[in-house]
Scaffold this motif. Structure first.
Motif, PDB file in Angstrom:
ATOM      1  N   ILE A  89       0.834  -1.202   0.000  1.00 18.67           N
ATOM      2  CA  ILE A  89       0.000   0.000   0.000  1.00 18.67           C
ATOM      3  C   ILE A  89       0.870   1.253   0.000  1.00 18.67           C
ATOM      4  O   ILE A  89       0.598   2.212  -0.722  1.00 18.67           O
ATOM      5  CB  ILE A  89      -0.959  -0.006   1.207  1.00 18.67           C
ATOM      6  CG1 ILE A  89      -2.019  -1.095   1.013  1.00 18.67           C
ATOM      7  CG2 ILE A  89      -1.609   1.363   1.410  1.00 18.67           C
ATOM      8  CD1 ILE A  89      -2.879  -1.342   2.227  1.00 18.67           C
ATOM      9  N   SER A  90       1.938   1.250   0.771  1.00 20.04           N
ATOM     10  CA  SER A  90       2.846   2.399   0.826  1.00 20.04           C
ATOM     11  C   SER A  90       3.472   2.670  -0.530  1.00 20.04           C
ATOM     12  O   SER A  90       3.601   3.829  -0.953  1.00 20.04           O
ATOM     13  CB  SER A  90       3.949   2.166   1.857  1.00 20.04           C
ATOM     14  OG  SER A  90       3.397   2.004   3.133  1.00 20.04           O
ATOM     15  N   GLU A  91       3.834   1.630  -1.228  1.00 19.06           N
ATOM     16  CA  GLU A  91       4.416   1.796  -2.563  1.00 19.06           C
ATOM     17  C   GLU A  91       3.396   2.371  -3.532  1.00 19.06           C
ATOM     18  O   GLU A  91       3.729   3.226  -4.359  1.00 19.06           O
ATOM     19  CB  GLU A  91       4.956   0.463  -3.075  1.00 19.06           C
ATOM     20  CG  GLU A  91       6.199   0.012  -2.362  1.00 19.06           C
ATOM     21  CD  GLU A  91       6.617  -1.406  -2.725  1.00 19.06           C
ATOM     22  OE1 GLU A  91       5.832  -2.133  -3.384  1.00 19.06           O
ATOM     23  OE2 GLU A  91       7.734  -1.796  -2.336  1.00 19.06           O
ATOM     24  N   ARG A  92       2.140   1.945  -3.463  1.00 20.64           N
ATOM     25  CA  ARG A  92       1.096   2.480  -4.346  1.00 20.64           C
ATOM     26  C   ARG A  92       0.863   3.960  -4.043  1.00 20.64           C
ATOM     27  O   ARG A  92       0.697   4.768  -4.960  1.00 20.64           O
ATOM     28  CB  ARG A  92      -0.221   1.721  -4.183  1.00 20.64           C
ATOM     29  CG  ARG A  92      -0.195   0.230  -4.501  1.00 20.64           C
ATOM     30  CD  ARG A  92       0.098  -0.157  -5.936  1.00 20.64           C
ATOM     31  NE  ARG A  92       1.472  -0.211  -6.351  1.00 20.64           N
ATOM     32  CZ  ARG A  92       2.407  -1.094  -5.971  1.00 20.64           C
ATOM     33  NH1 ARG A  92       2.152  -2.016  -5.100  1.00 20.64           N
ATOM     34  NH2 ARG A  92       3.629  -1.036  -6.465  1.00 20.64           N
ATOM     35  N   ILE A  93       0.846   4.317  -2.751  1.00 18.20           N
ATOM     36  CA  ILE A  93       0.658   5.721  -2.375  1.00 18.20           C
ATOM     37  C   ILE A  93       1.820   6.564  -2.884  1.00 18.20           C
ATOM     38  O   ILE A  93       1.620   7.644  -3.438  1.00 18.20           O
ATOM     39  CB  ILE A  93       0.480   5.855  -0.848  1.00 18.20           C
ATOM     40  CG1 ILE A  93      -0.848   5.231  -0.424  1.00 18.20           C
ATOM     41  CG2 ILE A  93       0.577   7.312  -0.401  1.00 18.20           C
ATOM     42  CD1 ILE A  93      -1.023   5.113   1.075  1.00 18.20           C
ATOM     43  N   ARG A  94       3.036   6.051  -2.721  1.00 16.10           N
ATOM     44  CA  ARG A  94       4.213   6.770  -3.211  1.00 16.10           C
ATOM     45  C   ARG A  94       4.147   6.967  -4.719  1.00 16.10           C
ATOM     46  O   ARG A  94       4.404   8.061  -5.227  1.00 16.10           O
ATOM     47  CB  ARG A  94       5.483   6.006  -2.842  1.00 16.10           C
ATOM     48  CG  ARG A  94       6.756   6.740  -3.279  1.00 16.10           C
ATOM     49  CD  ARG A  94       7.954   5.829  -3.433  1.00 16.10           C
ATOM     50  NE  ARG A  94       7.666   4.851  -4.470  1.00 16.10           N
ATOM     51  CZ  ARG A  94       8.101   3.607  -4.468  1.00 16.10           C
ATOM     52  NH1 ARG A  94       8.833   3.157  -3.479  1.00 16.10           N
ATOM     53  NH2 ARG A  94       7.813   2.794  -5.452  1.00 16.10           N
ATOM     54  N   ASP A  95       3.776   5.925  -5.443  1.00 15.63           N
ATOM     55  CA  ASP A  95       3.685   6.011  -6.906  1.00 15.63           C
ATOM     56  C   ASP A  95       2.659   7.052  -7.338  1.00 15.63           C
ATOM     57  O   ASP A  95       2.901   7.834  -8.262  1.00 15.63           O
ATOM     58  CB  ASP A  95       3.332   4.648  -7.512  1.00 15.63           C
ATOM     59  CG  ASP A  95       4.432   3.619  -7.345  1.00 15.63           C
ATOM     60  OD1 ASP A  95       5.577   3.995  -6.995  1.00 15.63           O
ATOM     61  OD2 ASP A  95       4.143   2.416  -7.555  1.00 15.63           O
ATOM     62  N   GLU A  96       1.515   7.069  -6.670  1.00 17.28           N
ATOM     63  CA  GLU A  96       0.473   8.033  -7.024  1.00 17.28           C
ATOM     64  C   GLU A  96       0.902   9.455  -6.681  1.00 17.28           C
ATOM     65  O   GLU A  96       0.665  10.386  -7.453  1.00 17.28           O
ATOM     66  CB  GLU A  96      -0.841   7.693  -6.317  1.00 17.28           C
ATOM     67  CG  GLU A  96      -1.971   8.633  -6.637  1.00 17.28           C
ATOM     68  CD  GLU A  96      -2.367   8.686  -8.103  1.00 17.28           C
ATOM     69  OE1 GLU A  96      -3.013   9.676  -8.495  1.00 17.28           O
ATOM     70  OE2 GLU A  96      -2.031   7.756  -8.873  1.00 17.28           O
ATOM     71  N   ALA A  97       1.542   9.636  -5.549  1.00 20.90           N
ATOM     72  CA  ALA A  97       2.034  10.968  -5.179  1.00 20.90           C
ATOM     73  C   ALA A  97       3.068  11.453  -6.191  1.00 20.90           C
ATOM     74  O   ALA A  97       3.050  12.620  -6.596  1.00 20.90           O
ATOM     75  CB  ALA A  97       2.630  10.940  -3.780  1.00 20.90           C
TER      76      ALA A  97
END
Length: 83
Positions: free
Chosen positions: A21-29
Motif C-alpha cells: 500500500i505504501s508503494e502504491r501511495i508513493r507512486d500516485e504521489a
C-alpha cells in the motif's frame, strides 16, 4: 513459494500488505507531482480560482511558480531518461 515457506512467512503478510500500500501511495504521489497533464490541469484550476476571486493574486502567482517549476523539472527528468 512452497507450503513450508508460505507457512513460515504468514506472520509477515500484514507487513507485506502495508509495504504494498505504501508503494502504491508513493507512486500516485509521484505521478501527481510530476505528470505534465496533472500539472497543467492544476494550473488551470489556479487560473479559474484567481478569476473567480477564490484566491488572491499573490497566492495564485506563488502556486503557478511552483507548478511551472515542477513542470520544468519533470521535462528535465524526461530528457535525462531519453524519453
Amino acid at each position: 513459494m512452497g507450503l513450508l515457506t508460505g507457512l513460515l512467512t504468514l506472520p509477515l503478510a500484514p507487513v507485506r500488505g502495508v509495504v504494498w500500500i505504501s508503494e502504491r501511495i508513493r507512486d500516485e504521489a509521484l505521478r501527481q507531482t510530476t505528470d505534465p497533464a496533472v500539472i497543467r490541469e492544476r494550473l488551470e484550476e489556479v487560473s479559474d480560482a484567481r478569476a473567480s476571486g477564490d484566491i488572491s493574486e499573490e497566492e495564485a502567482s506563488r502556486q503557478e511558480q511552483e507548478l511551472v517549476r515542477r513542470l520544468l523539472a519533470s521535462r528535465q527528468t524526461d530528457k535525462g531518461a531519453g524519453v
